[in-house]
Write an enzyme that holds these catalytic residues in place. Structure first.
Site, PDB file in Angstrom:
ATOM      1  N   LYS A   1      10.275   0.076  -4.039  1.00 21.33           N
ATOM      2  CA  LYS A   1       9.602   1.072  -4.870  1.00 21.33           C
ATOM      3  C   LYS A   1      10.474   2.310  -5.022  1.00 21.33           C
ATOM      4  O   LYS A   1      11.334   2.571  -4.162  1.00 21.33           O
ATOM      5  CB  LYS A   1       8.289   1.504  -4.189  1.00 21.33           C
ATOM      6  CG  LYS A   1       7.179   0.481  -4.230  1.00 21.33           C
ATOM      7  CD  LYS A   1       5.928   1.012  -3.547  1.00 21.33           C
ATOM      8  CE  LYS A   1       4.794   0.000  -3.570  1.00 21.33           C
ATOM      9  NZ  LYS A   1       4.301  -0.298  -4.929  1.00 21.33           N
TER      10      LYS A   1
ATOM     11  N   ARG B   1      -1.416  -9.772  -2.800  1.00 21.39           N
ATOM     12  CA  ARG B   1      -2.051 -11.039  -3.190  1.00 21.39           C
ATOM     13  C   ARG B   1      -1.578 -12.190  -2.315  1.00 21.39           C
ATOM     14  O   ARG B   1      -2.307 -13.157  -2.118  1.00 21.39           O
ATOM     15  CB  ARG B   1      -1.784 -11.296  -4.685  1.00 21.39           C
ATOM     16  CG  ARG B   1      -0.345 -11.489  -5.032  1.00 21.39           C
ATOM     17  CD  ARG B   1      -0.067 -11.292  -6.526  1.00 21.39           C
ATOM     18  NE  ARG B   1      -0.093  -9.884  -6.919  1.00 21.39           N
ATOM     19  CZ  ARG B   1       0.068  -9.451  -8.163  1.00 21.39           C
ATOM     20  NH1 ARG B   1       0.255 -10.317  -9.161  1.00 21.39           N
ATOM     21  NH2 ARG B   1       0.039  -8.170  -8.443  1.00 21.39           N
TER      22      ARG B   1
HETATM   23  N1  BES Z   1       0.134  -1.511  -3.089  1.00 21.02           N
HETATM   24  C1  BES Z   1       0.548  -1.673  -4.428  1.00 21.02           C
HETATM   25  C2  BES Z   1      -0.491  -1.199  -5.444  1.00 21.02           C
HETATM   26  C3  BES Z   1      -0.799   0.272  -5.440  1.00 21.02           C
HETATM   27  C4  BES Z   1      -0.151   1.114  -6.326  1.00 21.02           C
HETATM   28  C5  BES Z   1      -1.738   0.800  -4.597  1.00 21.02           C
HETATM   29  C6  BES Z   1      -0.456   2.461  -6.350  1.00 21.02           C
HETATM   30  C7  BES Z   1      -2.042   2.150  -4.620  1.00 21.02           C
HETATM   31  C8  BES Z   1      -1.388   2.975  -5.496  1.00 21.02           C
HETATM   32  C9  BES Z   1       0.843  -3.148  -4.705  1.00 21.02           C
HETATM   33  O1  BES Z   1       1.287  -3.876  -3.620  1.00 21.02           O
HETATM   34  C10 BES Z   1       1.900  -3.189  -5.734  1.00 21.02           C
HETATM   35  O2  BES Z   1       2.982  -2.767  -5.439  1.00 21.02           O
HETATM   36  N2  BES Z   1       1.599  -3.717  -6.912  1.00 21.02           N
HETATM   37  C11 BES Z   1       2.519  -3.791  -7.964  1.00 21.02           C
HETATM   38  C12 BES Z   1       2.406  -5.151  -8.584  1.00 21.02           C
HETATM   39  C13 BES Z   1       3.526  -5.485  -9.539  1.00 21.02           C
HETATM   40  C14 BES Z   1       4.824  -5.626  -8.776  1.00 21.02           C
HETATM   41  C15 BES Z   1       3.187  -6.768 -10.251  1.00 21.02           C
HETATM   42  C16 BES Z   1       2.195  -2.704  -8.967  1.00 21.02           C
HETATM   43  O3  BES Z   1       1.017  -2.403  -9.139  1.00 21.02           O
HETATM   44  O4  BES Z   1       3.107  -2.112  -9.511  1.00 21.02           O
HETATM   45 MN    MN Z   2       3.411  -3.719  -3.397  1.00 17.94          MN
END
Ligand code: BES
Ligand code: MN
Ligand code: ZN
Length: 499
Positions: A276, A350
Site C-alpha cells: 500500500k 477474502r
Molecule cells: N483492508 C483493506 C480494505 C480497507 C481499505 C479497509 C480502507 C479500511 C480502509 C483490504 O484488505 C484491501 O486492501 N482491499 C483492497 C482490495 C483491492 C486490492 C482489490 C482495496 O480495497 O483497495
Molecule cells: Mn488489503
C-alpha cells in the site's frame, strides 16, 4: 465512569441535569428549579440560543439558592421524537457536555413527556447506556496529559421513581456496552501490541464469562489445510491463529444449530508484496475490526446470558511483505479444495475469510453465517462512513440484519450479488482469482468471492471498512474505533434468535 440509579431528590453537590422539550418547554424538574432560582433558567435560555432541540445543552453556573454547582439544561427535542435511540443520544450528550468541565458528578432527572410510550425505567437505562458508550476513551499511551486534559466526570446518577427497575434494565445493556468497549480497545491498540498471538490471548480472557475458547495454531491450521489463510500470513514474523469462541446459551432448544459470526482479523495490512502507499497506512492497524466485532459480540452474548447457541470464528493474520511473503501469481489450494490465483496480495481479507467460512459451515453446521470485515476501500466510495455494506444470499436474513441495524443506530445498506459479477473472478490458471478484472464494483466482487465458500448456509457479509473507525465524535461514539456491528449483532440475536 460509574452509572447508577436513584429516586428523584435534589442533590447536594455536582451538576443537576434537567430536560427541556422543543421550544423551551421545561420539564417538571426544570420548572421546579426555575421557580426555586427566581426564574434563572428561563432567563438563561432567553439570553442564549438554547431552545431545547435534541442534544442541545446549556449550562447555568452557580445557580442561586441551590447547593449544586451548576444546572445543565438538556434538550430532548420534540416529544414525538423521543425513542430509545434518542435517549441513548441524550445520555451521551450529558457525558460529552460535562466530561471535562471540572465537574465530577451529575444527577439527571429522567422525565418523559405524556404518552411517550417508553417506560421511565427503560428511558433511564437507555440514557445510562448511551452515557457509558460515549464515556469511552483510549488514552493509555498518553503519558504527558495535563490533569486538566483528563475527564473530570466520574459519576452519573439517573433519577427516576422506577430506580430499581431501571437498574435491572440497565444490567443487560451494560453487558452489551462491555462488548462494545472491549472491541473498541482491540481496534485501537497498535499492531505492535495486538497481533495474532496476543489477539488470541484476548479471546482466551472470555472463558471467564463461560465461553468455550479454542485456539488453532499454525501447525493445526496446516494440518486442516487452511492454505488461503496461511498464504496471507506467510510473509509475517507473527504466526497466524484462528480462534473459535462458543456460547451455548440454549442447550435445550429444539433447533440447537448455532448462529455463526466470522470476523476478519488482519492485525496489520501493509498490502503485502502489492504494498500500500505510505500515506494512511497506519490506519491498517484496525484491519482486524471485523474480528473485534465478533469478539465483542460473543462477550455481550455471554455477559447477558443470551438464550442462544452461537459460535464466533476469527481468522487472525498479519499481512506483510518479506522474502517469505506470498507473491502475485501464486496459486493456493483453499480449505474448500477450490484453488485461488493470488493476483493482488492486498486483497487478503477474502482469503482469510474464505477458509474461516468454509471451516465454520463444515464443522458447526450453523443455521446461518454472518461475516464482518473491513474488506474493501470501494465500500467507502459507495457508502461513505454512514452505512456499512450488506450482502446476503438470503432475503430474510438481510431484512433481519437491516432491522437490527436501524434499531441500534448502526445502519446497513444492501448491495447486490449476481452471477454476472461472479464471472469477474474467473481466471485461466485456477478456479478463481482474488480480485475482479475491472475497476468497478470492488465491494461486490469481494462479496462474490466469499460466496463461493459458504455452500448452502444462509449467509450475510457486512463490509465495515467505512464504519469501523470514525474521525468525528457522535453523541454515543467518540472518534476512533467504533465497534460498529457489536450492538447490531447483539440486537439481531435478541430479536430473531432468542427464546
Ligand atoms: N483492508 C483493506 C480494505 C480497507 C481499505 C479497509 C480502507 C479500511 C480502509 C483490504 O484488505 C484491501 O486492501 N482491499 C483492497 C482490495 C483491492 C486490492 C482489490 C482495496 O480495497 O483497495
Ligand atoms: Mn488489503
Ligand atoms: Zn485488509
Amino acid at each position: 465512569m460509574k452509572f447508577s440509579f436513584a429516586k428523584p431528590a435534589l442533590p447536594k453537590a455536582g451538576t443537576i441535569v434537567v430536560t427541556v422539550l422543543a421550544e423551551r418547554t421545561l420539564g417538571r424538574a426544570a420548572r421546579d428549579l426555575d421557580q426555586k432560582t427566581g426564574g434563572m433558567l428561563t432567563r438563561a435560555m432567553e439570553a442564549s440560543r438554547f431552545t431545547g432541540k435534541k442534544d442541545e445543552t446549556l449550562a447555568v453556573l452557580a445557580p442561586a439558592n441551590l447547593d449544586a454547582g451548576r444546572v445543565l439544561l438538556l434538550g430532548l427535542g420534540k416529544a414525538e421524537d423521543i425513542a430509545p435511540l434518542a435517549l441513548q443520544s441524550a445520555g451521551g450528550t450529558v457525558v460529552a457536555a460535562l466530561e471535562k468541565s471540572g465537574e465530577s458528578e451529575a444527577h439527571v432527572f429522567v422525565e418523559l413527556p405524556q404518552g411517550s410510550g417508553i417506560k421511565p425505567a427503560e428511558a433511564a437505562a437507555e440514557m445510562a447506556f448511551g452515557g457509558r458508550l460515549r464515556s469511552y476513551r483510549f488514552d493509555k499511551y498518553r503519558t504527558k496529559d495535563k490533569k486538566d486534559a483528563k475527564p473530570s466526570l466520574k459519576k452519573v446518577c439517573l433519577l427516576t421513581d422506577e430506580a430499581e427497575a431501571a437498574k435491572r434494565a440497565f444490567g443487560k445493556l451494560d453487558k452489551v456496552a462491555d462488548g462494545v468497549l472491549f472491541a473498541r480497545d482491540l481496534v485501537s491498540e497498535p499492531a505492535n501490541v495486538i497481533y495474532p498471538e496476543t489477539l488470541a490471548d484476548k479471546c482466551r480472557e472470555l472463558t471467564a464469562l463461560g465461553l468455550e475458547v479454542e485456539v488453532l495454531d499454525p501447525k493445526k491450521l496446516r494440518k486442516i489445510g487452511m492454505n488461503a489463510l496461511l498464504g496471507v500470513a506467510q510473509g509475517s514474523a507473527h504466526e497466524p491463529r484462528v480462534v473459535i469462541m462458543r456460547w451455548n446459551g440454549a442447550p435445550d432448544a429444539q433447533d440447537k444449530r448455532p448462529v455463526a459470526f466470522i470476523g476478519k482479523g488482519v492485525t496489520f495490512d501493509s498490502g503485502g508484496i502489492s504494498i500500500k502507499p505510505a500515506a494512511g497506512m497506519e490506519e491498517m492497524k484496525w484491519d482486524m475490526a471485523g474480528s473485534a466485532v465478533v469478539i465483542g459480540t460473543m462477550m455481550a452474548l455471554a455477559g447477558r446470558k443470551a438464550k442462544v447457541n452461537a459460535v464466533g470464528v476469527v481468522g487472525l493474520v498479519e499481512n506483510m511483505p518479506s522474502g517469505t511473503a506470498q507473491r502475485p501469481g501464486d496459486i493456493v489450494a483453499s480449505l474448500s479444495g477450490q484453488t485461488i490465483e493470488i493476483v493482488n496480495t492486498d486483497a487478503e481479507g477474502r482469503l482469510v475469510l474464505a477458509d474461516c467460512l468454509w471451516y465454520t459451515q463444515d464443522l458447526y453446521k450453523p443455521r446461518l453465517m454472518v461475516d464482518v470485515a473491513t474488506l474493501t476501500g470501494a465500500i467507502i466510495i459507495a457508502l461513505g462512513h454512514e452505512h456499512a455494506g450488506l450482502f446476503a444470499s438470503d432475503d430474510a436474513l438481510a431484512e433481519a440484519l437491516t432491522g437490527a441495524g436501524k434499531a441500534v443506530g448502526e445502519p446497513l445498506w444492501r448491495l447486490p450479488l449476481a452471477d454476472a459479477y461472479d464471472k469477474d473472478i474467473n481466471t485461466d490458471a485456477a478456479d478463481m482469482k482474488n480480485t475482479g478484472g475491472g475497476r468497478g464494483a470492488g465491494s461486490i466482487t469481494a462479496a462474490q468471492f466469499l460466496k463461493r465458500f459458504v455452500n448452502d448456509v444462509p449467509w450475510a457479509h457486512l463490509d465495515i471498512a467505512g464504519t469501523a473507525w470514525s474521525k468525528k465524535d457522535t453523541s454515543t461514539v467518540p472518534k476512533g474505533g467504533t465497534a460498529f456491528g457489536v450492538r447490531l449483532l447483539d440486537r439481531f440475536v435478541a430479536d430473531f434468535h432468542e427464546g
